[in-house]
Motif scaffolding. Structure first.
Motif, PDB file in Angstrom:
ATOM      1  N   VAL A  35       5.646   8.149  -8.866  1.00 61.82           N
ATOM      2  CA  VAL A  35       6.221   9.495  -8.870  1.00 61.82           C
ATOM      3  C   VAL A  35       5.878  10.133  -7.531  1.00 61.82           C
ATOM      4  O   VAL A  35       4.731  10.090  -7.093  1.00 61.82           O
ATOM      5  CB  VAL A  35       5.604  10.321 -10.023  1.00 61.82           C
ATOM      6  N   GLY A  78      -0.391   9.900 -10.312  1.00 63.86           N
ATOM      7  CA  GLY A  78      -1.803  10.250 -10.253  1.00 63.86           C
ATOM      8  C   GLY A  78      -2.175  11.095 -11.462  1.00 63.86           C
ATOM      9  O   GLY A  78      -3.239  10.923 -12.066  1.00 63.86           O
ATOM     10  N   ASN A 105      -4.838   8.474  -7.599  1.00 64.89           N
ATOM     11  CA  ASN A 105      -3.932   9.298  -6.801  1.00 64.89           C
ATOM     12  C   ASN A 105      -3.900   8.866  -5.331  1.00 64.89           C
ATOM     13  O   ASN A 105      -4.931   8.554  -4.744  1.00 64.89           O
ATOM     14  CB  ASN A 105      -4.376  10.764  -6.885  1.00 64.89           C
TER      15      ASN A 105
HETATM   16  C1  LIG Z   1       4.306  11.607  -1.423  1.00 65.85           C
HETATM   17  C2  LIG Z   1       3.562  11.454  -2.722  1.00 65.85           C
HETATM   18  C3  LIG Z   1       3.810  12.331  -3.735  1.00 65.85           C
HETATM   19  C4  LIG Z   1       3.132  12.203  -4.960  1.00 65.85           C
HETATM   20  N1  LIG Z   1       3.452  13.053  -5.971  1.00 65.85           N
HETATM   21  C5  LIG Z   1       2.854  12.897  -7.180  1.00 65.85           C
HETATM   22  C6  LIG Z   1       3.231  13.720  -8.285  1.00 65.85           C
HETATM   23  O1  LIG Z   1       4.126  14.537  -8.208  1.00 65.85           O
HETATM   24  N2  LIG Z   1       2.568  13.560  -9.448  1.00 65.85           N
HETATM   25  C7  LIG Z   1       1.561  12.640  -9.590  1.00 65.85           C
HETATM   26  O2  LIG Z   1       0.993  12.542 -10.667  1.00 65.85           O
HETATM   27  N3  LIG Z   1       1.210  11.810  -8.575  1.00 65.85           N
HETATM   28  C8  LIG Z   1       1.849  11.927  -7.383  1.00 65.85           C
HETATM   29  N4  LIG Z   1       1.517  11.090  -6.348  1.00 65.85           N
HETATM   30  C9  LIG Z   1       0.543  10.021  -6.590  1.00 65.85           C
HETATM   31  C10 LIG Z   1       1.224   8.703  -6.886  1.00 65.85           C
HETATM   32  O3  LIG Z   1       2.333   8.875  -7.721  1.00 65.85           O
HETATM   33  C11 LIG Z   1       0.290   7.708  -7.545  1.00 65.85           C
HETATM   34  O4  LIG Z   1      -0.911   7.635  -6.887  1.00 65.85           O
HETATM   35  C12 LIG Z   1       0.980   6.359  -7.600  1.00 65.85           C
HETATM   36  O5  LIG Z   1       0.359   5.552  -8.555  1.00 65.85           O
HETATM   37  C13 LIG Z   1       0.995   5.656  -6.261  1.00 65.85           C
HETATM   38  O6  LIG Z   1       1.676   4.453  -6.424  1.00 65.85           O
HETATM   39  P1  LIG Z   1       1.751   3.338  -5.303  1.00 65.85           P
HETATM   40  O7  LIG Z   1       0.328   2.895  -5.086  1.00 65.85           O
HETATM   41  O8  LIG Z   1       2.553   2.269  -5.922  1.00 65.85           O
HETATM   42  O9  LIG Z   1       2.344   3.932  -4.101  1.00 65.85           O
HETATM   43  C14 LIG Z   1       2.166  11.185  -5.132  1.00 65.85           C
HETATM   44  C15 LIG Z   1       1.907  10.309  -4.074  1.00 65.85           C
HETATM   45  C16 LIG Z   1       2.602  10.431  -2.876  1.00 65.85           C
HETATM   46  C17 LIG Z   1       2.311   9.463  -1.760  1.00 65.85           C
END
Ligand SMILES: Cc1cc2nc3c(=O)[nH]c(=O)nc-3n(C[C@H](O)[C@H](O)[C@H](O)COP(=O)(O)O)c2cc1C
Length: 268
Positions: free
Chosen positions: A70, A103, A134
């Motif tokens: 997300v 996160g 996160n």
């Molecule tokens: C640009 C960005 C925006 C994010 N926005 C959210 C969010 O709106 N809500 C949330 O719970 N986590 C948010 N996160 C955290 C990620 O969704 C979470 O850590 C995710 O598991 C990362 O996945 P990945 O390791 O596959 O990139 C955000 C992360 C990034 C980089």
């Protein structure tokens, strides 16, 4: 890597994934392993000129699983782009399911995903979500989790994932979607602003600590980093997944001033 113990299942599904720091990649890999199926990186298909319209041939019983993080309470722009372009042959309405990693909370990401699919005449049968450590550190007030919370989230995700994989194979819902507070504000007001202003790579820079290892460039899913004398230069195709910042082995990448005092995280 954190292995999910699950018996291989007789269920056919390609798994398309996007991941910045590895959480979604781990989930997608676990799902694909359980179904002995193919894992497809969305970003690679969008990068290949000849495959601007990614095309997959599905067998009759084959599902399509979308796994991605997300971003700002919405669907990452790269995933939007993939959904708009992808084609599946022999299926007017492919069997789709999705797992989001977040996160904390997803806001209306689920609705947004269904709207994007509806533009193609498709619908996701089930949407699942998993809380993971996160990765967002750019905006003031947001930071990686402390070690204890990071480990707790990973442990919980590892416990939960087998039941999600079983739910997918049984075509059943699972009560795991976390909307969170003020979803309208977050997904309908902040998310569009994120898409408009935050995908900016100009604030990225490498400090003098950079060891020219080029890991940032190789980890970037949009191939947005060019190496000049082995040092990174960011181009204009950033999707803000923050893979570069988090994967740097010597913590030499910053995004303006806001990340200087923040932690770093990659799934391992
Ligand atoms: C640009 C960005 C925006 C994010 N926005 C959210 C969010 O709106 N809500 C949330 O719970 N986590 C948010 N996160 C955290 C990620 O969704 C979470 O850590 C995710 O598991 C990362 O996945 P990945 O390791 O596959 O990139 C955000 C992360 C990034 C980089």
């Amino acid at each position: 890597r954190l292995l999910v113990e699950i018996e291989p299942m007789d269920f056919q599904s390609i798994v398309v994934q996007f991941s910045g720091t590895g959480n979604s990649l781990w989930v997608a890999r676990s799902v694909a392993d359980a179904f002995s199926e193919q894992l497809i990186p969305m970003s690679e298909y969008l990068l290949k000129d000849t495959l601007k319209q990614p095309f997959f041939s599905l067998s009759e019983r084959e599902s399509v699983g979308f796994v991605f993080p997300v971003h700002s309470w919405g669907v990452p722009p790269l995933v939007k782009d993939f959904i708009r372009r992808v084609r599946f042959d022999s299926h007017e309405s492919p069997l789709i399911y999705a797992i989001f990693t977040c996160g904390d909370e997803c806001g209306y990401t689920g609705r947004m995903f269904q709207h994007l699919l509806a533009e193609r005449g498709w619908k996701s049968r089930h949407i699942y979500a998993l809380q993971m450590p996160n990765s967002y550190i750019v905006f003031p007030g947001f930071d990686v989790d402390d070690k204890a919370l990071e480990e707790k989230k990973k442990r919980r995700a590892k416990e939960k994932l087998p039941s999600l994989i079983r739910a997918i194979a049984d075509d059943e819902p699972a009560d795991c979607y976390i909307t969170g507070s003020m979803p309208f504000l977050k997904s309908k007001v902040i998310y569009p602003l994120f898409c408009k202003y935050a995908l900016n790579s100009r604030p990225f820079y490498a400090t003098d600590d950079c060891i020219a290892c080029s890991l940032c460039a190789s980890q970037c899913p949009t191939a947005n980093i060019t190496l000049i004398d082995k040092k990174p230069r960011w181009e204009r195709n950033c999707t803000q997944c923050l893979a570069c910042i988090h994967h740097c082995p010597v913590r030499a990448i910053e995004y303006g001033k806001t990340t200087q005092k923040k932690g770093r995280y990659t799934f391992r």
